[in-house]
Design an enzyme around this catalytic site. Structure first.
Site, PDB file in Angstrom:
ATOM      1  N   SER A 197       0.834  -1.204   0.000  1.00 58.16           N
ATOM      2  CA  SER A 197       0.000   0.000   0.000  1.00 58.16           C
ATOM      3  C   SER A 197       0.871   1.258   0.000  1.00 58.16           C
ATOM      4  CB  SER A 197      -0.892  -0.005   1.252  1.00 58.16           C
ATOM      5  OG  SER A 197      -1.508   1.246   1.415  1.00 58.16           O
ATOM      6  N   TYR A 207      -1.943   5.547  -4.555  1.00 58.59           N
ATOM      7  CA  TYR A 207      -2.948   6.597  -4.477  1.00 58.59           C
ATOM      8  C   TYR A 207      -2.303   7.802  -5.128  1.00 58.59           C
ATOM      9  CZ  TYR A 207      -6.038   3.986  -1.407  1.00 58.59           C
ATOM     10  OH  TYR A 207      -6.915   3.056  -0.907  1.00 58.59           O
ATOM     11  N   THR A 214      -5.116   2.736  -7.709  1.00 57.50           N
ATOM     12  CA  THR A 214      -6.447   2.484  -7.138  1.00 57.50           C
ATOM     13  C   THR A 214      -7.403   3.540  -7.661  1.00 57.50           C
ATOM     14  OG1 THR A 214      -5.511   1.408  -5.223  1.00 57.50           O
ATOM     15  CG2 THR A 214      -7.732   2.271  -4.972  1.00 57.50           C
ATOM     16  N   LYS A 266      -6.696  -0.714 -10.440  1.00 58.17           N
ATOM     17  CA  LYS A 266      -7.318  -1.568  -9.416  1.00 58.17           C
ATOM     18  C   LYS A 266      -8.623  -0.922  -8.979  1.00 58.17           C
ATOM     19  CE  LYS A 266      -6.412  -3.235  -4.661  1.00 58.17           C
ATOM     20  NZ  LYS A 266      -7.327  -2.460  -3.829  1.00 58.17           N
ATOM     21  N   HIS A 283     -12.649  -2.806  -3.439  1.00 55.89           N
ATOM     22  CA  HIS A 283     -11.896  -2.376  -2.256  1.00 55.89           C
ATOM     23  C   HIS A 283     -12.329  -3.166  -1.021  1.00 55.89           C
ATOM     24  CE1 HIS A 283      -9.210   1.244  -1.583  1.00 55.89           C
ATOM     25  NE2 HIS A 283      -9.289   0.766  -0.354  1.00 55.89           N
ATOM     26  N   ASP A 319     -10.168  -9.420  -6.677  1.00 52.36           N
ATOM     27  CA  ASP A 319     -10.037  -9.581  -5.221  1.00 52.36           C
ATOM     28  C   ASP A 319     -11.392  -9.355  -4.570  1.00 52.36           C
ATOM     29  OD1 ASP A 319     -10.527  -6.850  -4.658  1.00 52.36           O
ATOM     30  OD2 ASP A 319      -8.407  -6.357  -4.459  1.00 52.36           O
ATOM     31  N   GLY A 347     -13.321 -11.086  -0.847  1.00 50.24           N
ATOM     32  CA  GLY A 347     -14.106 -12.210  -0.322  1.00 50.24           C
ATOM     33  C   GLY A 347     -13.509 -13.583  -0.523  1.00 50.24           C
ATOM     34  N   ILE A 348     -12.267 -13.656  -0.949  1.00 49.07           N
ATOM     35  CA  ILE A 348     -11.668 -14.976  -1.187  1.00 49.07           C
ATOM     36  C   ILE A 348     -11.159 -15.539   0.140  1.00 49.07           C
ATOM     37  CG2 ILE A 348      -9.716 -16.162  -2.298  1.00 49.07           C
ATOM     38  CD1 ILE A 348     -10.361 -13.921  -4.587  1.00 49.07           C
TER      39      ILE A 348
HETATM   40  C1  LIG Z   1      -7.596  -2.741   6.232  1.00 47.93           C
HETATM   41  C2  LIG Z   1      -7.553  -2.616   4.741  1.00 47.93           C
HETATM   42  C3  LIG Z   1      -6.737  -1.660   4.181  1.00 47.93           C
HETATM   43  C4  LIG Z   1      -6.693  -1.524   2.793  1.00 47.93           C
HETATM   44  N1  LIG Z   1      -5.844  -0.625   2.260  1.00 47.93           N
HETATM   45  C5  LIG Z   1      -5.789  -0.491   0.919  1.00 47.93           C
HETATM   46  C6  LIG Z   1      -4.907   0.433   0.337  1.00 47.93           C
HETATM   47  O1  LIG Z   1      -4.140   1.105   1.018  1.00 47.93           O
HETATM   48  N2  LIG Z   1      -4.945   0.566  -0.997  1.00 47.93           N
HETATM   49  C7  LIG Z   1      -5.795  -0.171  -1.792  1.00 47.93           C
HETATM   50  O2  LIG Z   1      -5.812  -0.014  -3.002  1.00 47.93           O
HETATM   51  N3  LIG Z   1      -6.622  -1.084  -1.265  1.00 47.93           N
HETATM   52  C8  LIG Z   1      -6.624  -1.259   0.068  1.00 47.93           C
HETATM   53  N4  LIG Z   1      -7.453  -2.187   0.596  1.00 47.93           N
HETATM   54  C9  LIG Z   1      -8.250  -3.059  -0.292  1.00 47.93           C
HETATM   55  C10 LIG Z   1      -7.473  -4.345  -0.656  1.00 47.93           C
HETATM   56  O3  LIG Z   1      -6.402  -4.066  -1.504  1.00 47.93           O
HETATM   57  C11 LIG Z   1      -8.380  -5.366  -1.355  1.00 47.93           C
HETATM   58  O4  LIG Z   1      -8.989  -4.751  -2.457  1.00 47.93           O
HETATM   59  C12 LIG Z   1      -9.440  -5.958  -0.435  1.00 47.93           C
HETATM   60  O5  LIG Z   1      -8.950  -6.113   0.862  1.00 47.93           O
HETATM   61  C13 LIG Z   1      -9.890  -7.308  -0.971  1.00 47.93           C
HETATM   62  O6  LIG Z   1     -10.913  -7.822  -0.187  1.00 47.93           O
HETATM   63  P1  LIG Z   1     -10.708  -8.909   0.971  1.00 47.93           P
HETATM   64  O7  LIG Z   1     -10.183  -8.184   2.151  1.00 47.93           O
HETATM   65  O8  LIG Z   1     -12.081  -9.439   1.169  1.00 47.93           O
HETATM   66  O9  LIG Z   1      -9.735  -9.963   0.468  1.00 47.93           O
HETATM   67  C14 LIG Z   1      -7.508  -2.349   1.978  1.00 47.93           C
HETATM   68  C15 LIG Z   1      -8.316  -3.318   2.554  1.00 47.93           C
HETATM   69  C16 LIG Z   1      -8.353  -3.466   3.925  1.00 47.93           C
HETATM   70  C17 LIG Z   1      -9.219  -4.534   4.517  1.00 47.93           C
HETATM   71  C1  LIG Z   2      -8.133   4.916   1.389  1.00 53.12           C
HETATM   72  C2  LIG Z   2      -7.381   4.961   2.656  1.00 53.12           C
HETATM   73  C3  LIG Z   2      -6.132   4.119   2.710  1.00 53.12           C
HETATM   74  C4  LIG Z   2      -6.370   2.784   3.249  1.00 53.12           C
HETATM   75  C5  LIG Z   2      -7.417   2.062   2.509  1.00 53.12           C
HETATM   76  O1  LIG Z   2      -7.394   1.931   1.316  1.00 53.12           O
HETATM   77  C6  LIG Z   2      -8.498   1.479   3.238  1.00 53.12           C
HETATM   78  O2  LIG Z   2      -8.588   1.672   4.460  1.00 53.12           O
HETATM   79  O3  LIG Z   2      -9.346   0.806   2.607  1.00 53.12           O
END
Ligand SMILES: Cc1cc2nc3c(=O)[nH]c(=O)nc-3n(C[C@H](O)[C@H](O)[C@H](O)COP(=O)(O)O)c2cc1C
Ligand SMILES: CCCCC(=O)C(=O)O
Length: 413
Positions: free
Chosen positions: A113, A138, A164, A277, A301, A332, A334-335
């Protein structure tokens, strides 16, 4: 307590989620686990997998199963990567370093990230070119920070940038607001720590998520004289200034295909591929092709942005059809089982990424916990292939699936 090769406390991702639950403080747990609004899209990402059943073929000599696939020129042990998730040191003191070590050991690609609590250089050093690193980007309104980050990622040998695109504004996550989520001051958003010599480092998370709505985003951003954006959207926009926090900088409502994708490609190419993404429709998939990105990740996300959006598995077929094999399509959301990976691939994905399960692994046992998560999913996937009668990843196709509706009616795909 291990018996043979098993951790008897943790035999699948559901066990891991429960184990992790007790090891995280409430603020972290809520931040990691929740979805936007009512959380219905988060739930549907999971439930979408239950709508499909596998059609197993038999008598096919499945004594040798090859689960490997290629990504960014590297062999990946299984078609699974660790998705970029922010602030992993909240789960374990080793944070992203532990994830990187686990990925390297297991031969799995890692997404980092922009808002990591470990610098991209340190993560790259840990992976040591053994597994490919992907930088999740980002793209800030003030491009200078992003430009520097991209240059550093190139230098550190990152293979791709995943831009993203589903965060023009941050989704509304109510538990985060209730808890006044904040990154504790002993952690830093390390990728930007060196940029803030003249400014106090923005840890967070810094403020509660009350400045998160489109109507007042600009107003809440700290204005700085002379820093007006060179474009207008009907209001006088100001660039976000001050400490870089995800609340102030991650969301960028000005991003557009024409203006930003072309710029990003110029900054990244040829060293790094540019992917997007957060694609969820055929229309945007076609635009992605038009703008010559190198790949797309079908994502919502993890249900953290637009609640009410389609589950990613349900969005996948239209995207796959639109792309026609011209560029890779990843998914991605829910896997949680090896069979989910099989189903996503059968519906046309080339590769899947897992987000929260890696965070739960980290919370459970740091590097060892992430390795365990990858081992569980990999073993389940291998067994699923074998029992379905498939020996190579490339052979997983929609003829191995049927869809079952609410009344139990089964239809071929
Ligand atoms: C706590 C958390 C932080 C995340 N931070 C980012 C991030 O910084 N950038 C981003 O593109 N996606 C972020 N995501 C989304 C993940 O890249 C991904 O799309 C998502 O977790 C997939 O779903 P899953 O958790 O059910 O596997 C975040 C997800 C979670 C749960
Ligand atoms: C968009 C904020 C950065 C972390 C992130 O992507 C999330 O918490 O889902």
């Amino acid at each position: 307590m291990a018996q043979g090769d098993h951790d008897l406390n943790c035999l699948n991702i559901d066990d891991l989620e429960k184990l992790a639950y007790t090891r995280m403080d409430k603020m972290t747990r809520d931040y990691y686990n929740e979805g936007a609004d009512s959380g219905s899209t988060l739930l549907e990402n999971l439930k979408a997998y239950e709508k499909y059943r596998i059609r197993p073929r038999v008598l096919r000599d499945v004594s040798i199963i090859v689960t490997t696939t290629t990504i960014f020129g590297h062999k990946n042990a299984v078609p699974i990567g660790v998705a970029p998730t922010a602030m992993q040191r909240l789960a374990h003191s080793d944070g992203e370093l532990a994830t990187a070590r686990a990925c390297k050991k297991k031969g799995i690609a890692m997404g980092l990230s922009s808002f990591a609590t470990t610098s991209l250089e340190d993560v790259a050093k840990e992976c040591d070119g053994v597994v490919p690193n992907v930088l999740q980007l980002y793209l800030f309104e003030e491009r200078a920070h992003s430009k520097k980050l991209i240059a550093r990622a190139k230098k550190a040998g990152f293979k791709a940038v995943f831009l993203t695109v589903d965060t023009p504004y941050l989704g509304r996550r109510n538990a985060e607001i209730k808890n006044q989520f904040k990154l504790p001051s002993h952690f830093k958003i390390e990728n930007f720590a060196c940029e803030e010599d003249d400014e106090e480092q923005g840890a967070d998370g810094g403020n509660p998520r009350t400045d998160n709505l489109p109507a007042n985003t600009s107003a809440k951003r700290k204005a700085k004289k002379g820093s007006k954006a060179g474009y207008t959207d009907g209001e006088s926009r100001v660039l976000p200034t001050g400490p870089i926090t995800f609340h102030t900088h991650a969301a960028n409502p000005t991003l557009s295909w024409e203006k930003d994708i072309e710029w990003l490609k110029q900054e990244c190419c040829p060293e790094m591929e540019v992917w997007v993404k957060g694609i969820a429709t055929a229309e945007d998939a076609i635009l992605a092709l038009h703008h010559q990105v190198r790949g797309i990740v079908v994502s919502n996300h993890g249900g953290r942005q637009l609640n009410g959006a389609l589950a990613t598995l349900d969005a996948l077929p239209e995207v796959v059809e639109a792309i026609q094999g011209k560029i890779p399509v990843h998914v991605d959301g829910g896997i949680r089982h090896g069979t989910d990976v099989f189903k996503a691939l059968a519906l046309g994905a080339d590769f899947v990424w897992v987000g929260r399960p890696a965070l739960w692994g980290l919370a459970y046992k740091g590097q060892e916990g992430v390795e365990l998560m990858l081992k569980l999913l990999s073993e389940e996937f291998r067994l699923c292939m074998a029992l379905a009668g498939v020996t190579k990843v490339q052979d997983i196709a929609k003829e191995y699936l049927v869809k079952i509706d609410k009344s139990g009616f089964v239809s071929k795909l």
